[in-house]
Motif scaffolding. Structure first.
Motif, short mmCIF file in Angstrom:
data_model
loop_
_atom_site.label_atom_id
_atom_site.label_comp_id
_atom_site.label_asym_id
_atom_site.label_seq_id
_atom_site.Cartn_x
_atom_site.Cartn_y
_atom_site.Cartn_z
N SER A 226 0.81 -1.22 -0.03
CA SER A 226 -0.05 -0.03 0.02
C SER A 226 0.93 1.26 0.21
CB SER A 226 -1.08 0.11 1.27
OG SER A 226 -1.60 -0.97 1.14
N ARG A 227 1.90 1.32 -0.39
CA ARG A 227 3.01 2.36 -0.79
C ARG A 227 2.68 2.78 -2.11
NH1 ARG A 227 8.86 0.29 1.73
NH2 ARG A 227 9.37 2.32 0.70
N TRP A 228 1.41 3.46 -2.32
CA TRP A 228 0.82 3.74 -3.79
C TRP A 228 1.65 4.80 -4.39
CZ3 TRP A 228 -2.06 -0.17 -4.76
CH2 TRP A 228 -2.84 -0.59 -3.90
N ALA A 229 2.04 6.00 -3.67
CA ALA A 229 2.68 6.82 -4.53
C ALA A 229 4.11 6.28 -5.12
CB ALA A 229 2.91 8.24 -3.63
N GLU A 230 4.96 5.83 -4.28
CA GLU A 230 6.13 5.19 -4.79
C GLU A 230 5.90 4.14 -5.85
OE1 GLU A 230 9.23 4.30 -1.26
OE2 GLU A 230 7.05 4.31 -0.53
N ALA A 231 4.83 3.39 -5.48
CA ALA A 231 4.31 2.24 -6.59
C ALA A 231 4.17 3.00 -7.77
CB ALA A 231 3.26 1.39 -5.88
N GLU A 232 3.26 3.92 -7.82
CA GLU A 232 3.00 4.60 -9.24
C GLU A 232 4.20 5.00 -9.87
OE1 GLU A 232 1.27 8.90 -10.60
OE2 GLU A 232 0.37 7.90 -8.74
N ARG A 233 5.10 5.63 -9.31
CA ARG A 233 6.51 6.12 -9.75
C ARG A 233 7.07 5.16 -10.47
NH1 ARG A 233 11.73 7.05 -8.24
NH2 ARG A 233 11.40 6.30 -5.79
N TYR A 234 7.48 3.93 -9.73
CA TYR A 234 8.08 2.89 -10.61
C TYR A 234 7.30 2.39 -11.65
CZ TYR A 234 11.94 2.81 -7.33
OH TYR A 234 13.23 3.14 -6.54
#
Length: 360
Positions: A226-234
């Motif tokens: 649920s670390r969504w902001a970092e996930a989106e970036r990758y």
């Protein structure tokens, strides 16, 4: 007196990714035996790792120019490796007739099938006289088993793949190399230890910044936590369209957009989908996730689209509940009043919502 040892040493150095040292060792042998097909081929493989594919190709063509014509395998070897140097272009044509002649042709044909998202054909190749002669072949076998296991929900294949990844990742000789840590991270991912996956990925990220597979896998691990902001970036670092067009990628990215309050971008993913099943999958994600996040306007739109193509009662119920949520958000000034027209448009077409429409 033991000049041939330089070739064997160079092969060992190549296997452990010491390409400059391998090139220097094979040069020792070529300084005396300049027409050796084996040595020239090894040097061309070193060049592929050290320089550009065109430079490697110019080197392997030296085999035809200088090497003794008495070697029957020279033509096959050159044909195969030039195809490899060009990233497998025309590989299905080149590799297929060679699978029973050259072990590596079966290996590389298997890779091509995996690139085409066809783990079934890749698995069939592995079961036809395939011998995993090195770590890369073992890892390929594990990748094929894992992919087919996920597609067919075969837990035995997934467990077999995990056993290989774990064994390779814990081998003393490679556990601190990039491939060793990738293997261990994959094993941890399979069993759901996402924190450990990220810990391992952080140790090799500097060497993998341009690697689509690495960025895709790290994005999924981050999203699973649920670390969504970092996930989106990758996820957005992934450039290979064979990945970015698949529904698994789009589904994960859609969820990231919703969790990060980028609802227009989530909706655009649905609008850009060309496959009807993919469109429906994205609508279901938008409907459910937006409702859970109290983003009722987009959940209402998604449920409304779903009701037009599927008579599932839960979709109508979801649309009505979402419309009520939009109205509540308008009253609390969280949503603008102009969205009330969309609420009316959705509810007026639904007889079960007549009483709610009258109250609004």
């Amino acid at each position: 007196e033991f000049l041939a040892l330089f070739v064997y040493i160079a092969m060992c150095q190549y296997k452990i990714d010491s390409f400059e040292e391998s090139n220097e060792s094979v040069d020792q042998y070529l300084s005396v035996n300049s027409d050796s097909a084996v040595a020239l081929n090894l040097k061309s493989c070193d060049y592929l790792r050290l320089f550009e594919p065109d430079i490697a190709e110019s080197q392997i063509l030296q085999i035809q120019k200088f090497s003794s014509s008495s070697y029957d395998f020279v033509g096959v070897l050159v044909k195969h490796n030039i195809c490899v140097f060009h990233n497998g272009i025309d590989g299905f044509t080149v590799f297929t007739p060679l699978v029973n002649t050259l072990h590596e042709a079966r290996y590389n044909l298997c890779i091509l099938y995996m690139r085409e998202s066809n783990p079934t054909e890749a698995f069939n190749l592995l079961n036809e006289q395939f011998q995993a002669l090195d770590l890369n072949a073992n890892l390929l076998k594990a990748s094929v088993q894992l992919s087919l296991g996920q597609v067919t929900s075969d837990t035995n294949l997934i467990e077999e793949a995990n056993a290989i990844y774990q064994e390779v990742g814990e081998m003393e000789v490679i556990k601190d190399t990039v491939p060793g840590r990738q293997a261990l991270a994959t094993s941890k991912f399979i069993i759901g230890e996402y924190d450990n996956v990220l810990r391992i990925f952080n140790t090799i990220e500097e060497a993998m910044t341009e690697n689509d597979e690495f960025n895709y896998n790290k994005a999924m691990a981050l999203a699973s936590l649920s670390r969504w902001a970092e996930a989106e970036r990758y996820f957005l670092l992934v450039k290979n369209q064979s990945y970015t067009k698949e529904i698994y990628y789009c589904s994960w990215l859609c969820r990231c957009y919703i969790k990060n309050k980028k609802l227009d971008q989530a909706w655009n993913l649905y609008m850009e989908a060309t496959n009807p099943e993919d469109s429906k999958t994205l609508l279901v994600i938008i409907a459910n996730d937006c409702y859970q996040c109290s983003e009722f306007y987009y959940s209402m739109r998604a449920y409304n689209m779903l009701t037009s193509c599927d008579e599932e009662p839960s979709y109508k119920e979801g649309m009505i509940a979402s419309a009520i949520g939009v109205f509540r958000n308008i009253l609390s000034r969280r949503d603008s009043a102009d969205k009330l027209q969309d609420v009316f448009a959705c509810l007026e077409a639904e007889p079960a919502a007549e009483q709610i429409l009258q109250v609004i």
